[in-house]
Write a protein that holds these residues in place. Structure first.
Motif, mmCIF file in Angstrom:
data_model
loop_
_atom_site.group_PDB
_atom_site.id
_atom_site.type_symbol
_atom_site.label_atom_id
_atom_site.label_comp_id
_atom_site.label_asym_id
_atom_site.label_seq_id
_atom_site.Cartn_x
_atom_site.Cartn_y
_atom_site.Cartn_z
ATOM 1 N N GLN A 1 -47.915 -34.325 -2.661
ATOM 2 C CA GLN A 1 -47.460 -33.139 -3.396
ATOM 3 C C GLN A 1 -48.498 -32.785 -4.449
ATOM 4 O O GLN A 1 -48.806 -33.589 -5.329
ATOM 5 C CB GLN A 1 -46.104 -33.381 -4.045
ATOM 6 C CG GLN A 1 -45.534 -32.126 -4.673
ATOM 7 C CD GLN A 1 -44.094 -32.296 -5.134
ATOM 8 O OE1 GLN A 1 -43.561 -33.387 -5.185
ATOM 9 N NE2 GLN A 1 -43.480 -31.200 -5.469
ATOM 10 N N VAL A 2 -49.050 -31.578 -4.358
ATOM 11 C CA VAL A 2 -50.062 -31.126 -5.304
ATOM 12 C C VAL A 2 -49.465 -30.251 -6.396
ATOM 13 O O VAL A 2 -50.051 -30.108 -7.461
ATOM 14 C CB VAL A 2 -51.229 -30.403 -4.594
ATOM 15 C CG1 VAL A 2 -52.018 -31.380 -3.741
ATOM 16 C CG2 VAL A 2 -50.744 -29.241 -3.768
ATOM 17 N N GLU A 3 -48.322 -29.674 -6.124
ATOM 18 C CA GLU A 3 -47.543 -28.917 -7.103
ATOM 19 C C GLU A 3 -46.162 -28.714 -6.488
ATOM 20 O O GLU A 3 -45.980 -28.924 -5.290
ATOM 21 C CB GLU A 3 -48.209 -27.583 -7.445
ATOM 22 C CG GLU A 3 -48.377 -26.634 -6.281
ATOM 23 C CD GLU A 3 -49.122 -25.369 -6.647
ATOM 24 O OE1 GLU A 3 -48.511 -24.288 -6.524
ATOM 25 O OE2 GLU A 3 -50.295 -25.450 -7.049
ATOM 26 N N PRO A 4 -45.183 -28.334 -7.284
ATOM 27 C CA PRO A 4 -43.836 -28.162 -6.707
ATOM 28 C C PRO A 4 -43.850 -27.191 -5.526
ATOM 29 O O PRO A 4 -44.384 -26.083 -5.623
ATOM 30 C CB PRO A 4 -43.027 -27.604 -7.877
ATOM 31 C CG PRO A 4 -43.734 -28.098 -9.097
ATOM 32 C CD PRO A 4 -45.200 -28.099 -8.730
#
Length: 80
Positions: free
Chosen positions: A34-37
Motif C-alpha cells: 500500500q503506497v497510499e489509501p
C-alpha cells in the motif's frame, strides 16, 4: 496500461507484459504494497540468491568460539 479482471474467487491473471517486466513466473510470489489509501503497488517478492551477495559484510577478523560464547553470555544476561 494493462488491466485484469477479478474472478468470483478473488483471483486475477497478471498480464504477460507485467509478468515479464517484473520477472515473475508461475509459482513466484508477489507482494501488494500500500503506497497510499486505496492505492497499491505489485512487487515481485522473489529474488535470486545472487541478489543477496554483499548484504552482510565479512568481519574484519575471524571470530573465535570463545568470543561467540562471551557475546552470547553477555547479551543473554541483558535479556533477563
Amino acid at each position: 496500461m494493462s488491466t485484469a479482471t477479478l474472478t468470483s474467487k478473488g483471483q486475477i491473471t497478471i498480464p504477460a507484459i507485467v509478468r515479464a517486466t517484473l520477472g515473475v513466473e508461475a509459482g513466484d510470489r508477489v507482494e501488494f504494497v500500500q503506497v497510499e489509501p486505496g492505492r497499491f503497488e505489485l512487487v515481485a517478492a522473489t529474488q535470486s540468491v545472487t541478489a543477496l551477495k554483499g548484504l552482510v559484510l565479512k568481519p574484519a577478523s575471524p571470530v573465535t568460539i570463545d568470543a561467540m560464547n562471551k557475546a552470547i553470555a553477555t547479551r543473554g544476561a541483558k535479556a533477563r
